[in-house]
Every structure is written in structure tokens, then in C-alpha cells.
Scaffold this motif. Structure first.
Motif, short mmCIF file in Angstrom:
data_model
loop_
_atom_site.label_atom_id
_atom_site.label_comp_id
_atom_site.label_asym_id
_atom_site.label_seq_id
_atom_site.Cartn_x
_atom_site.Cartn_y
_atom_site.Cartn_z
N ILE A 18 0.78 -1.18 0.06
CA ILE A 18 -0.03 0.03 0.10
C ILE A 18 0.91 1.19 0.11
CG2 ILE A 18 -1.69 1.14 1.20
CD1 ILE A 18 -2.60 -1.40 2.57
N LEU A 19 1.03 2.06 -1.07
CA LEU A 19 1.87 3.03 -1.37
C LEU A 19 1.10 4.27 -1.23
CD1 LEU A 19 4.00 1.30 -3.88
CD2 LEU A 19 4.38 1.39 -1.30
N GLY A 57 -3.91 7.69 4.08
CA GLY A 57 -4.86 6.63 4.58
C GLY A 57 -3.92 5.36 4.53
N LYS A 58 -2.92 5.09 4.53
CA LYS A 58 -2.23 3.86 4.22
C LYS A 58 -2.33 2.83 5.29
CE LYS A 58 1.95 5.50 3.83
NZ LYS A 58 1.57 6.80 3.84
N SER A 59 -2.51 3.34 6.47
CA SER A 59 -2.67 2.68 7.80
C SER A 59 -4.26 2.43 7.96
CB SER A 59 -2.28 3.36 9.03
OG SER A 59 -0.72 3.52 8.96
N ALA A 69 -4.93 -0.61 5.38
CA ALA A 69 -4.24 -1.67 5.80
C ALA A 69 -5.26 -2.20 6.93
CB ALA A 69 -2.85 -1.45 6.34
N LYS A 70 -5.71 -1.33 7.75
CA LYS A 70 -6.66 -1.85 8.78
C LYS A 70 -7.96 -2.43 8.50
CE LYS A 70 -4.62 0.87 12.42
NZ LYS A 70 -4.27 1.91 13.31
N VAL A 71 -8.33 -1.93 7.25
CA VAL A 71 -9.59 -2.31 6.64
C VAL A 71 -9.60 -3.63 6.18
CG1 VAL A 71 -11.54 -1.97 4.88
CG2 VAL A 71 -10.94 -0.07 6.25
N LEU A 72 -8.07 -3.69 5.25
CA LEU A 72 -7.72 -5.04 4.92
C LEU A 72 -7.77 -6.24 5.80
CD1 LEU A 72 -6.87 -6.80 2.23
CD2 LEU A 72 -4.80 -6.04 2.84
#
Length: 132
Positions: free
Chosen positions: A22-23, A29-31, A34-37
Motif C-alpha cells: 500500500i503506497l 490513509g495507508k494505515s 491496511a486496517k480495513v484489509l
């Protein structure tokens, strides 16, 4: 089954066996992505292992508004851990994660740099060998 990361972004659950990055620039909103994923993978009954160097991910255990429960995920290490982590415990933790299929957040925030290296080298070597 699909993972709904956003109203217009759905990915196949088979993503769990792929390499993903995730770049974006800082504060984009990267974190959160990642948390949603991770939440979606967990809801799809997939094992999740999060390596958390800063101690931010323990919040997965509560809802977004902080008033309800989140994921029933084990947090090891850090200020909010269910169990402590020791730098020498990488192999033991990897065996537990693989053999018991535990979803876990590995909070390394209390480790010094050399302790992170010691723990992660043993954890990853054992994890990959057992998962092969």
C-alpha cells in the motif's frame, strides 16, 4: 468471496496468499487501508499476522468509535498486549501462530532495534518454514 475495502474497491479473498503493498504519501490513509484489509480478511476467516513496530494496531480490538468491541485478536507485546514478547521468543511465537492458526498483532514497540532484528529473524525463518 470478496474483500470490500471501499464502496468501489473489492478484491478476491485469495489476496491473502499474495504480496501486497500500500503506497501513498504521508497522511493519505495507508494505515487505515491496511486496517480495513485486515478486518476484511479476519471476517473472511483468514489468519492475520500484523507486525507492528510502533504500537498502533492494538486498536483493532475496539470499534472505530471506541465504544464497542472490534476484532477478537491476540495482541502480543507493547503497552496493550495480552502477553509480553521477549526478543528471544521469535521461534516459539511463530510455532504457536502456525500450529494454532492464531491471528495476532506482534507489537514490537518496546523492543530496541537489535531486539526487533533478533525476534523477527527467528519468527520469520520459523514461520516460513512451517507454512511451506
Amino acid at each position: 468471496m470478496t474483500l470490500a475495502l471501499a464502496p468501489t474497491l473489492k478484491l478476491p479473498v485469495e489476496l491473502v496468499t499474495e504480496s501486497v503493498a500500500i503506497l501513498a504519501r504521508r497522511r493519505m490513509g495507508k494505515s487505515n487501508a491496511a486496517k480495513v484489509l485486515v478486518e476484511q480478511l479476519f471476517k473472511a476467516s483468514q489468519q492475520v499476522v500484523v507486525v507492528d513496530p510502533k504500537g498502533d494496531w492494538w486498536g483493532l480490538r475496539s470499534s472505530r468509535d471506541g465504544k464497542g468491541p472490534g476484532l477478537p485478536i491476540v495482541v502480543a507485546g507493547g503497552e496493550h498486549g495480552d502477553v509480553p514478547l521477549e526478543a528471544s521468543g521469535g521461534e516459539l511465537v511463530a510455532r504457536l501462530v502456525v500450529e494454532q492458526r492464531v491471528s495476532i498483532v506482534l507489537d514490537l514497540s518496546k523492543f530496541r532495534k537489535h531486539e526487533v532484528a533478533t525476534f523477527m529473524a527467528a519468527f520469520l525463518e520459523t514461520f516460513y518454514r512451517l507454512k511451506a
